[in-house]
Write a protein that holds these residues in place. Structure first.
Motif, short mmCIF file in Angstrom:
data_model
loop_
_atom_site.label_atom_id
_atom_site.label_comp_id
_atom_site.label_asym_id
_atom_site.label_seq_id
_atom_site.Cartn_x
_atom_site.Cartn_y
_atom_site.Cartn_z
N SER A 83 0.78 -1.32 0.13
CA SER A 83 -0.04 0.04 0.01
C SER A 83 0.84 1.48 0.17
O SER A 83 2.18 1.48 0.29
CB SER A 83 -0.76 0.02 0.97
N ILE A 84 0.88 2.37 -0.32
CA ILE A 84 1.18 3.57 -0.36
C ILE A 84 0.87 4.50 0.75
O ILE A 84 0.15 5.26 1.22
CB ILE A 84 0.86 4.47 -1.43
N HIS A 85 2.41 4.48 1.20
CA HIS A 85 2.52 5.45 3.01
C HIS A 85 2.63 7.00 2.54
O HIS A 85 2.07 7.60 3.34
CB HIS A 85 3.76 4.94 2.97
N LEU A 86 3.39 7.36 1.35
CA LEU A 86 3.32 8.77 1.14
C LEU A 86 3.41 8.85 -0.74
O LEU A 86 4.05 8.59 -1.09
CB LEU A 86 4.73 8.74 1.76
N GLN A 113 -4.78 6.89 -2.54
CA GLN A 113 -4.79 6.42 -1.16
C GLN A 113 -3.89 6.51 -0.42
O GLN A 113 -3.52 5.89 0.63
CB GLN A 113 -5.66 5.10 -0.86
N ALA A 114 -2.91 6.93 -0.58
CA ALA A 114 -1.35 7.88 0.02
C ALA A 114 -2.59 7.63 2.02
O ALA A 114 -2.93 8.74 2.10
CB ALA A 114 -0.25 8.52 -0.51
N THR A 115 -1.04 7.70 3.16
CA THR A 115 -1.61 7.90 4.62
C THR A 115 -1.06 9.76 4.14
O THR A 115 -2.08 10.49 5.03
CB THR A 115 -1.20 7.73 5.21
N PHE A 116 0.24 9.93 3.25
CA PHE A 116 0.90 11.08 3.75
C PHE A 116 0.83 11.75 2.91
O PHE A 116 1.20 10.92 1.44
CB PHE A 116 1.71 11.09 4.60
#
Length: 147
Positions: A83-86, A113-116
């Motif tokens: 998944s994408i973090h940033l 859908q990145a968290t950051f």
């Protein structure tokens, strides 16, 4: 090239046909040194050296499709699960970061859908954390270190 608001990093340069290139550790090749590339390379070093993100989780300049339009992101950092973090959007130092810049990265993030999120022109850096449940983001002082 212009001094940026990042720690001092060392880079490899090459001059051919009166064009200066900088070595990209992620793509493992020399790329033409443009102002935006200067910012991108500083940002990659910042993520690896200062924030301790593993090189293997960082991806640079890849194409993505949003509403059947081909776009390119500057930097993406993945989580170990894929998944994408940033997502990082880099602009040249002479480009002012404004609402359009945030709209651009927000559009990318609809599919990624990145968290950051990080937006930088090398001088000014902005960091956000996504709140998908409430469909908004909040600004942070910095992005978290890799843990």
């Amino acid at each position: 090239m212009q001094k940026l608001n990042f720690p001092k990093f060392s880079f490899r340069f090459k001059n051919s046909e009166n064009k200066i290139s900088i070595f990209d550790d992620i793509r493992k090749k020399f790329v033409i040194l443009q102002p935006e590339e200067w910012v991108r390379q500083h940002c990659v070093q910042y993520l690896m050296i200062e924030k301790k993100y593993p090189k293997s989780l960082i991806n640079v300049e890849k194409e993505l499709s949003i509403n059947n339009l081909k776009k390119r992101y500057d930097i993406v950092v993945f989580n170990p699960n894929g998944s994408i973090h940033l997502i990082v959007e880099c602009k040249a130092p002479n480009i002012t970061i404004n609402q359009d810049t945030f709209d651009q990265i927000a559009r990318y993030n609809l599919s990624l859908q990145a968290t950051f999120l990080m937006v930088t022109n090398g001088i000014n850096h902005y960091y956000c954390q996504m709140d998908f449940e409430n469909e908004r983001y909040s600004f942070l002082k910095d992005i978290p270190n890799y843990n």
